[in-house]
Motif scaffolding. Structure first.
Motif, PDB file in Angstrom:
ATOM      1  N   GLY A  89      18.824  12.305  17.257  1.00 11.59           N
ATOM      2  CA  GLY A  89      19.135  11.347  18.307  1.00 11.59           C
ATOM      3  C   GLY A  89      17.956  10.429  18.577  1.00 11.59           C
ATOM      4  N   ILE A  90      18.246   9.155  18.825  1.00 14.64           N
ATOM      5  CA  ILE A  90      17.237   8.161  19.184  1.00 14.64           C
ATOM      6  C   ILE A  90      17.534   7.689  20.597  1.00 14.64           C
ATOM      7  CG2 ILE A  90      16.159   5.961  18.576  1.00 14.64           C
ATOM      8  CD1 ILE A  90      15.917   8.243  16.471  1.00 14.64           C
ATOM      9  N   GLU A  91      16.535   7.784  21.483  1.00 16.47           N
ATOM     10  CA  GLU A  91      16.757   7.455  22.890  1.00 16.47           C
ATOM     11  C   GLU A  91      15.494   6.840  23.491  1.00 16.47           C
ATOM     12  OE1 GLU A  91      17.855   6.617  26.400  1.00 16.47           O
ATOM     13  OE2 GLU A  91      19.378   7.396  25.014  1.00 16.47           O
ATOM     14  N   GLY A  92      15.666   5.766  24.233  1.00 23.73           N
ATOM     15  CA  GLY A  92      14.537   5.047  24.805  1.00 23.73           C
ATOM     16  C   GLY A  92      14.128   5.494  26.197  1.00 23.73           C
ATOM     17  N   SER A  93      14.920   6.341  26.839  1.00 19.53           N
ATOM     18  CA  SER A  93      14.621   6.818  28.191  1.00 19.53           C
ATOM     19  C   SER A  93      13.949   8.182  28.140  1.00 19.53           C
ATOM     20  CB  SER A  93      15.910   6.912  29.015  1.00 19.53           C
ATOM     21  OG  SER A  93      15.728   7.738  30.152  1.00 19.53           O
ATOM     22  N   LEU A 152      22.799  10.500  12.401  1.00 18.67           N
ATOM     23  CA  LEU A 152      21.848   9.789  13.250  1.00 18.67           C
ATOM     24  C   LEU A 152      22.634   9.122  14.364  1.00 18.67           C
ATOM     25  CD1 LEU A 152      18.971   8.574  13.785  1.00 18.67           C
ATOM     26  CD2 LEU A 152      19.686   6.641  12.340  1.00 18.67           C
ATOM     27  N   ASP A 153      22.184   9.330  15.618  1.00 18.37           N
ATOM     28  CA  ASP A 153      22.880   8.803  16.788  1.00 18.37           C
ATOM     29  C   ASP A 153      21.928   7.893  17.563  1.00 18.37           C
ATOM     30  OD1 ASP A 153      24.784   8.403  18.764  1.00 18.37           O
ATOM     31  OD2 ASP A 153      24.403  10.322  19.759  1.00 18.37           O
ATOM     32  N   ASP A 159      24.291  10.679   6.375  1.00 20.64           N
ATOM     33  CA  ASP A 159      25.673  10.484   5.939  1.00 20.64           C
ATOM     34  C   ASP A 159      26.452   9.636   6.936  1.00 20.64           C
ATOM     35  OD1 ASP A 159      25.741  12.420   3.600  1.00 20.64           O
ATOM     36  OD2 ASP A 159      25.137  13.776   5.216  1.00 20.64           O
ATOM     37  N   ILE A 160      26.107   9.787   8.220  1.00 17.79           N
ATOM     38  CA  ILE A 160      26.809   9.079   9.291  1.00 17.79           C
ATOM     39  C   ILE A 160      25.798   8.574  10.303  1.00 17.79           C
ATOM     40  CG2 ILE A 160      28.522   9.265  11.141  1.00 17.79           C
ATOM     41  CD1 ILE A 160      29.751  11.645   9.637  1.00 17.79           C
ATOM     42  N   VAL A 161      25.940   7.319  10.716  1.00 20.56           N
ATOM     43  CA  VAL A 161      25.186   6.784  11.845  1.00 20.56           C
ATOM     44  C   VAL A 161      26.191   6.418  12.931  1.00 20.56           C
ATOM     45  CG1 VAL A 161      23.698   4.932  12.700  1.00 20.56           C
ATOM     46  CG2 VAL A 161      23.301   5.897  10.430  1.00 20.56           C
ATOM     47  N   THR A 162      25.916   6.874  14.154  1.00 22.60           N
ATOM     48  CA  THR A 162      26.788   6.580  15.281  1.00 22.60           C
ATOM     49  C   THR A 162      25.988   5.908  16.397  1.00 22.60           C
ATOM     50  OG1 THR A 162      26.402   8.711  16.384  1.00 22.60           O
ATOM     51  CG2 THR A 162      28.201   8.611  14.786  1.00 22.60           C
ATOM     52  N   SER A 163      26.716   5.224  17.255  1.00 21.50           N
ATOM     53  CA  SER A 163      26.125   4.691  18.488  1.00 21.50           C
ATOM     54  C   SER A 163      27.260   4.467  19.479  1.00 21.50           C
ATOM     55  CB  SER A 163      25.384   3.379  18.229  1.00 21.50           C
ATOM     56  OG  SER A 163      24.765   2.921  19.423  1.00 21.50           O
ATOM     57  N   ARG A 164      27.049   4.932  20.708  1.00 19.29           N
ATOM     58  CA  ARG A 164      28.119   4.879  21.697  1.00 19.29           C
ATOM     59  C   ARG A 164      27.695   4.089  22.923  1.00 19.29           C
ATOM     60  NH1 ARG A 164      30.551  10.839  22.374  1.00 19.29           N
ATOM     61  NH2 ARG A 164      32.060   9.572  23.537  1.00 19.29           N
ATOM     62  N   PHE A 165      28.369   2.958  23.139  1.00 18.27           N
ATOM     63  CA  PHE A 165      28.115   2.107  24.297  1.00 18.27           C
ATOM     64  C   PHE A 165      26.633   1.772  24.454  1.00 18.27           C
ATOM     65  CE2 PHE A 165      32.209   3.379  26.723  1.00 18.27           C
ATOM     66  CZ  PHE A 165      32.852   2.241  26.293  1.00 18.27           C
TER      67      PHE A 165
END
Length: 229
Positions: free
Chosen positions: A55-59, A32-33, A93-99
């Motif tokens: 992917g989760i994105e607000g735009s 999950l990103d 298994d993995i959650v990421t978030s970049r900047f």
């Protein structure tokens, strides 16, 4: 995207190598990103062996770009903010978030949701803008190339307004200690932390490399969900 795609941008020369190093093994993992942008990161993860990518994105514009990038791989994108997304239990298994997390006002609630969504001993890896660059209320007046940094108001947590590409964006400043304590209280063990020490081989320009040695621009954490007691 044009600005970000510069080879010597902090995203490419500093943050990207750190994120891959901290994530380590993502083969056959469900990822999950949060704040995924155009999901080019997710496309690469799946092409290199991840089982699935969400992917989760607000735009809305970024979501459309992400759909195009993910059209040929086992990936999906959802139009939500990190705050509005419904986190399932033990799905990833993995959650990421970049900047992206420095745009979130309540990280305690966010980290608790991330902990909920991870499988036992799942991994949470994320990067934010380094607090030394967000601390002062007055250090950045314009959106152009920065040559000096004022470090002030460091322990005053909260909203910061900053110019970026002819707009004003709202970020939330918090100290390294505040990130660490929020992670621990949400059920994580912090296993690694990076401040984005520049590596010469990742830069094409010597002057830009030396400029990036002056102050950290990245803060990245690698965390593990604690076992249920």
């Amino acid at each position: 995207m044009k600005r970000r795609s510069r080879k010597d941008s902090p995203n490419n020369a500093i943050e990207t190598p750190i994120m891959y190093e901290l994530i380590q093994d993502f083969q056959n993992k469900d990822i999950l990103d949060l704040g995924c942008g155009d999901a080019s990161f997710g496309k690469d993860l799946v092409e290199r062996g991840a089982a699935s990518y969400s992917g989760i994105e607000g735009s809305e514009q970024m979501v459309e770009a992400a759909k195009r990038n993910l059209s040929q791989v086992n990936g999906s994108v959802h139009l939500h903010t990190m705050e509005s997304y419904t986190y399932g239990e033990e799905k990833f298994d993995i959650v990421t978030s970049r900047f992206a997390i420095h745009y979130v006002a309540d990280i305690d609630a966010l980290f608790q949701n991330i902990d909920l969504s991870l499988k036992e001993e799942g991994k949470f890896v994320f990067s934010v803008q380094h607090p030394l660059t967000t601390a002062s209320f007055t250090s950045k007046k314009k959106g152009d190339r920065r040559e000096n940094w004022i470090v002030d108001d460091y322990f005053l947590e909260g909203e910061r307004k900053e110019p970026w590409i002819e707009q004003i964006v709202v970020k939330y400043h918090r100290t390294v200690e505040q990130y660490f304590r929020a992670l621990i209280s949400s059920g994580f063990s912090v296993v690694d932390l990076r401040e984005g020490t520049p590596v010469r081989d990742n830069f094409t320009d010597e002057k830009e490399y030396k400029r990036r040695l002056r102050i950290p621009v990245v803060l990245a954490f690698s965390c593990i969900k604690n076992k249920n007691v």
